[in-house]
Motif scaffolding. Structure first.
Motif, PDB file in Angstrom:
ATOM      1  N   LEU A  57       0.839  -1.192   0.000  1.00 37.41           N
ATOM      2  CA  LEU A  57       0.000   0.000   0.000  1.00 37.41           C
ATOM      3  C   LEU A  57       0.876   1.244   0.000  1.00 37.41           C
ATOM      4  O   LEU A  57       1.777   1.380   0.839  1.00 37.41           O
ATOM      5  CB  LEU A  57      -0.922  -0.011   1.214  1.00 37.41           C
ATOM      6  CG  LEU A  57      -1.870  -1.214   1.275  1.00 37.41           C
ATOM      7  CD1 LEU A  57      -2.622  -1.234   2.593  1.00 37.41           C
ATOM      8  CD2 LEU A  57      -2.824  -1.201   0.094  1.00 37.41           C
ATOM      9  N   ASP A  58       0.609   2.134  -0.942  1.00 35.68           N
ATOM     10  CA  ASP A  58       1.358   3.376  -1.082  1.00 35.68           C
ATOM     11  C   ASP A  58       1.009   4.295   0.094  1.00 35.68           C
ATOM     12  O   ASP A  58      -0.157   4.636   0.290  1.00 35.68           O
ATOM     13  CB  ASP A  58       1.009   4.030  -2.411  1.00 35.68           C
ATOM     14  CG  ASP A  58       1.745   5.325  -2.618  1.00 35.68           C
ATOM     15  OD1 ASP A  58       1.263   6.363  -2.107  1.00 35.68           O
ATOM     16  OD2 ASP A  58       2.784   5.300  -3.289  1.00 35.68           O
ATOM     17  N   VAL A  59       2.018   4.683   0.862  1.00 39.27           N
ATOM     18  CA  VAL A  59       1.789   5.445   2.090  1.00 39.27           C
ATOM     19  C   VAL A  59       1.138   6.799   1.802  1.00 39.27           C
ATOM     20  O   VAL A  59       0.164   7.179   2.450  1.00 39.27           O
ATOM     21  CB  VAL A  59       3.106   5.626   2.883  1.00 39.27           C
ATOM     22  CG1 VAL A  59       2.908   6.576   4.057  1.00 39.27           C
ATOM     23  CG2 VAL A  59       3.618   4.282   3.364  1.00 39.27           C
ATOM     24  N   ALA A  60       1.648   7.540   0.832  1.00 36.02           N
ATOM     25  CA  ALA A  60       1.104   8.876   0.544  1.00 36.02           C
ATOM     26  C   ALA A  60      -0.332   8.785   0.036  1.00 36.02           C
ATOM     27  O   ALA A  60      -1.194   9.564   0.451  1.00 36.02           O
ATOM     28  CB  ALA A  60       1.984   9.596  -0.470  1.00 36.02           C
ATOM     29  N   ALA A  61      -0.602   7.835  -0.838  1.00 41.20           N
ATOM     30  CA  ALA A  61      -1.963   7.689  -1.370  1.00 41.20           C
ATOM     31  C   ALA A  61      -2.922   7.209  -0.288  1.00 41.20           C
ATOM     32  O   ALA A  61      -4.069   7.667  -0.216  1.00 41.20           O
ATOM     33  CB  ALA A  61      -1.955   6.717  -2.551  1.00 41.20           C
ATOM     34  N   LEU A  62      -2.450   6.309   0.557  1.00 40.44           N
ATOM     35  CA  LEU A  62      -3.283   5.817   1.656  1.00 40.44           C
ATOM     36  C   LEU A  62      -3.627   6.950   2.608  1.00 40.44           C
ATOM     37  O   LEU A  62      -4.783   7.104   3.013  1.00 40.44           O
ATOM     38  CB  LEU A  62      -2.545   4.699   2.394  1.00 40.44           C
ATOM     39  CG  LEU A  62      -3.283   4.045   3.547  1.00 40.44           C
ATOM     40  CD1 LEU A  62      -4.565   3.389   3.059  1.00 40.44           C
ATOM     41  CD2 LEU A  62      -2.374   3.024   4.211  1.00 40.44           C
ATOM     42  N   ARG A  63      -2.639   7.752   2.945  1.00 41.09           N
ATOM     43  CA  ARG A  63      -2.883   8.888   3.832  1.00 41.09           C
ATOM     44  C   ARG A  63      -3.913   9.832   3.219  1.00 41.09           C
ATOM     45  O   ARG A  63      -4.855  10.264   3.889  1.00 41.09           O
ATOM     46  CB  ARG A  63      -1.592   9.640   4.117  1.00 41.09           C
ATOM     47  CG  ARG A  63      -1.824  10.798   5.055  1.00 41.09           C
ATOM     48  CD  ARG A  63      -0.562  11.639   5.252  1.00 41.09           C
ATOM     49  NE  ARG A  63      -0.813  12.589   6.304  1.00 41.09           N
ATOM     50  CZ  ARG A  63      -0.254  12.572   7.493  1.00 41.09           C
ATOM     51  NH1 ARG A  63       0.645  11.659   7.791  1.00 41.09           N
ATOM     52  NH2 ARG A  63      -0.560  13.483   8.397  1.00 41.09           N
ATOM     53  N   ALA A  64      -3.754  10.164   1.941  1.00 35.58           N
ATOM     54  CA  ALA A  64      -4.676  11.086   1.280  1.00 35.58           C
ATOM     55  C   ALA A  64      -6.101  10.534   1.266  1.00 35.58           C
ATOM     56  O   ALA A  64      -7.057  11.261   1.534  1.00 35.58           O
ATOM     57  CB  ALA A  64      -4.202  11.384  -0.141  1.00 35.58           C
ATOM     58  N   ALA A  65      -6.248   9.248   0.979  1.00 34.76           N
ATOM     59  CA  ALA A  65      -7.582   8.641   0.923  1.00 34.76           C
ATOM     60  C   ALA A  65      -8.216   8.553   2.304  1.00 34.76           C
ATOM     61  O   ALA A  65      -9.403   8.830   2.470  1.00 34.76           O
ATOM     62  CB  ALA A  65      -7.495   7.256   0.292  1.00 34.76           C
ATOM     63  N   ALA A  66      -7.424   8.176   3.309  1.00 37.32           N
ATOM     64  CA  ALA A  66      -7.962   7.984   4.653  1.00 37.32           C
ATOM     65  C   ALA A  66      -8.210   9.298   5.370  1.00 37.32           C
ATOM     66  O   ALA A  66      -9.163   9.422   6.143  1.00 37.32           O
ATOM     67  CB  ALA A  66      -7.008   7.117   5.467  1.00 37.32           C
ATOM     68  N   GLU A  67      -7.371  10.274   5.113  1.00 42.74           N
ATOM     69  CA  GLU A  67      -7.473  11.554   5.821  1.00 42.74           C
ATOM     70  C   GLU A  67      -8.821  12.235   5.582  1.00 42.74           C
ATOM     71  O   GLU A  67      -9.339  12.927   6.455  1.00 42.74           O
ATOM     72  CB  GLU A  67      -6.325  12.456   5.361  1.00 42.74           C
ATOM     73  CG  GLU A  67      -5.965  13.536   6.313  1.00 42.74           C
ATOM     74  CD  GLU A  67      -4.600  14.132   5.986  1.00 42.74           C
ATOM     75  OE1 GLU A  67      -3.921  14.526   6.951  1.00 42.74           O
ATOM     76  OE2 GLU A  67      -4.224  14.205   4.803  1.00 42.74           O
ATOM     77  N   ARG A  68      -9.394  12.008   4.420  1.00 39.67           N
ATOM     78  CA  ARG A  68     -10.712  12.597   4.104  1.00 39.67           C
ATOM     79  C   ARG A  68     -11.797  12.082   5.034  1.00 39.67           C
ATOM     80  O   ARG A  68     -12.792  12.747   5.269  1.00 39.67           O
ATOM     81  CB  ARG A  68     -11.092  12.305   2.654  1.00 39.67           C
ATOM     82  CG  ARG A  68     -10.230  13.009   1.640  1.00 39.67           C
ATOM     83  CD  ARG A  68     -10.787  12.844   0.235  1.00 39.67           C
ATOM     84  NE  ARG A  68     -10.677  11.485  -0.271  1.00 39.67           N
ATOM     85  CZ  ARG A  68      -9.687  11.058  -1.057  1.00 39.67           C
ATOM     86  NH1 ARG A  68      -8.714  11.862  -1.407  1.00 39.67           N
ATOM     87  NH2 ARG A  68      -9.683   9.818  -1.492  1.00 39.67           N
ATOM     88  N   GLU A  69     -11.606  10.864   5.540  1.00 34.57           N
ATOM     89  CA  GLU A  69     -12.610  10.241   6.410  1.00 34.57           C
ATOM     90  C   GLU A  69     -12.283  10.388   7.894  1.00 34.57           C
ATOM     91  O   GLU A  69     -13.130  10.129   8.739  1.00 34.57           O
ATOM     92  CB  GLU A  69     -12.714   8.753   6.073  1.00 34.57           C
ATOM     93  CG  GLU A  69     -13.061   8.452   4.622  1.00 34.57           C
ATOM     94  CD  GLU A  69     -14.425   8.969   4.232  1.00 34.57           C
ATOM     95  OE1 GLU A  69     -15.355   8.889   5.060  1.00 34.57           O
ATOM     96  OE2 GLU A  69     -14.563   9.464   3.101  1.00 34.57           O
ATOM     97  N   ASP A  94      10.614  -2.508  -0.193  1.00 38.09           N
ATOM     98  CA  ASP A  94      11.933  -2.101  -0.681  1.00 38.09           C
ATOM     99  C   ASP A  94      11.927  -0.719  -1.307  1.00 38.09           C
ATOM    100  O   ASP A  94      12.936  -0.024  -1.277  1.00 38.09           O
ATOM    101  CB  ASP A  94      12.468  -3.115  -1.694  1.00 38.09           C
ATOM    102  CG  ASP A  94      12.801  -4.456  -1.040  1.00 38.09           C
ATOM    103  OD1 ASP A  94      12.984  -4.489   0.199  1.00 38.09           O
ATOM    104  OD2 ASP A  94      12.871  -5.460  -1.773  1.00 38.09           O
ATOM    105  N   ASP A  95      10.782  -0.305  -1.853  1.00 42.50           N
ATOM    106  CA  ASP A  95      10.726   1.004  -2.510  1.00 42.50           C
ATOM    107  C   ASP A  95      10.684   2.159  -1.513  1.00 42.50           C
ATOM    108  O   ASP A  95      10.839   3.320  -1.876  1.00 42.50           O
ATOM    109  CB  ASP A  95       9.554   1.095  -3.479  1.00 42.50           C
ATOM    110  CG  ASP A  95       8.187   0.995  -2.806  1.00 42.50           C
ATOM    111  OD1 ASP A  95       8.103   1.022  -1.553  1.00 42.50           O
ATOM    112  OD2 ASP A  95       7.189   0.893  -3.537  1.00 42.50           O
ATOM    113  N   GLY A  96      10.463   1.855  -0.242  1.00 40.08           N
ATOM    114  CA  GLY A  96      10.436   2.876   0.792  1.00 40.08           C
ATOM    115  C   GLY A  96       9.188   3.732   0.814  1.00 40.08           C
ATOM    116  O   GLY A  96       8.965   4.489   1.740  1.00 40.08           O
ATOM    117  N   ALA A  97       8.355   3.630  -0.204  1.00 45.54           N
ATOM    118  CA  ALA A  97       7.154   4.458  -0.292  1.00 45.54           C
ATOM    119  C   ALA A  97       5.884   3.683   0.035  1.00 45.54           C
ATOM    120  O   ALA A  97       4.807   4.258   0.064  1.00 45.54           O
ATOM    121  CB  ALA A  97       7.026   5.055  -1.695  1.00 45.54           C
ATOM    122  N   SER A  98       6.013   2.394   0.279  1.00 53.55           N
ATOM    123  CA  SER A  98       4.823   1.606   0.555  1.00 53.55           C
ATOM    124  C   SER A  98       5.078   0.649   1.717  1.00 53.55           C
ATOM    125  O   SER A  98       6.214   0.387   2.098  1.00 53.55           O
ATOM    126  CB  SER A  98       4.365   0.842  -0.690  1.00 53.55           C
ATOM    127  OG  SER A  98       5.400   0.053  -1.221  1.00 53.55           O
TER     128      SER A  98
END
Length: 109
Positions: A57-69, A94-98
């Protein structure tokens, strides 16, 4: 927090973030979908991917999606603490972003 990938309207997979206030757990819930369909849906939603039965799960995208709720005033800090804790426990990809996420059946499957 749960990222659900379920069969939506017209049998098109739908991705949604649920239980955003519960930051003590993070998992990916797949409905009655193949891993390939779940992967395509996650990628199309920009939230992550499935590889060899493991969710990422992409951390930045997850934060953006969840923060709205999110409703708690301290949610952002708790989210950051969850990410740090997961990374410290070896759940960072390994990508550090997820983050790696457990894959479980969706309740609505």
């Amino acid at each position: 927090m749960i990222v659900e990938v379920i069969t939506g309207a017209d049998e098109v997979p739908e991705v949604r973030v649920a239980d955003v206030e519960d930051l003590g757990r993070l998992h990916l819930a797949l409905g009655a979908l193949t891993d390939a369909d779940g992967d395509r849906a996650l990628r199309a939603a920009g939230l992550g991917r499935l590889e060899d039965g493991t969710g990422f799960l992409d951390v930045a995208a997850l934060r953006a999606a969840a923060e709205r709720e999110a409703r708690s005033p301290d949610w952002g800090g708790r989210f950051d603490a969850m990410v740090t804790s997961a990374a410290d426990a070896g759940w960072a990809a390994d990508d550090g972003a997820s983050l790696r996420a457990h894959v479980e059946p969706a309740a609505s499957a």
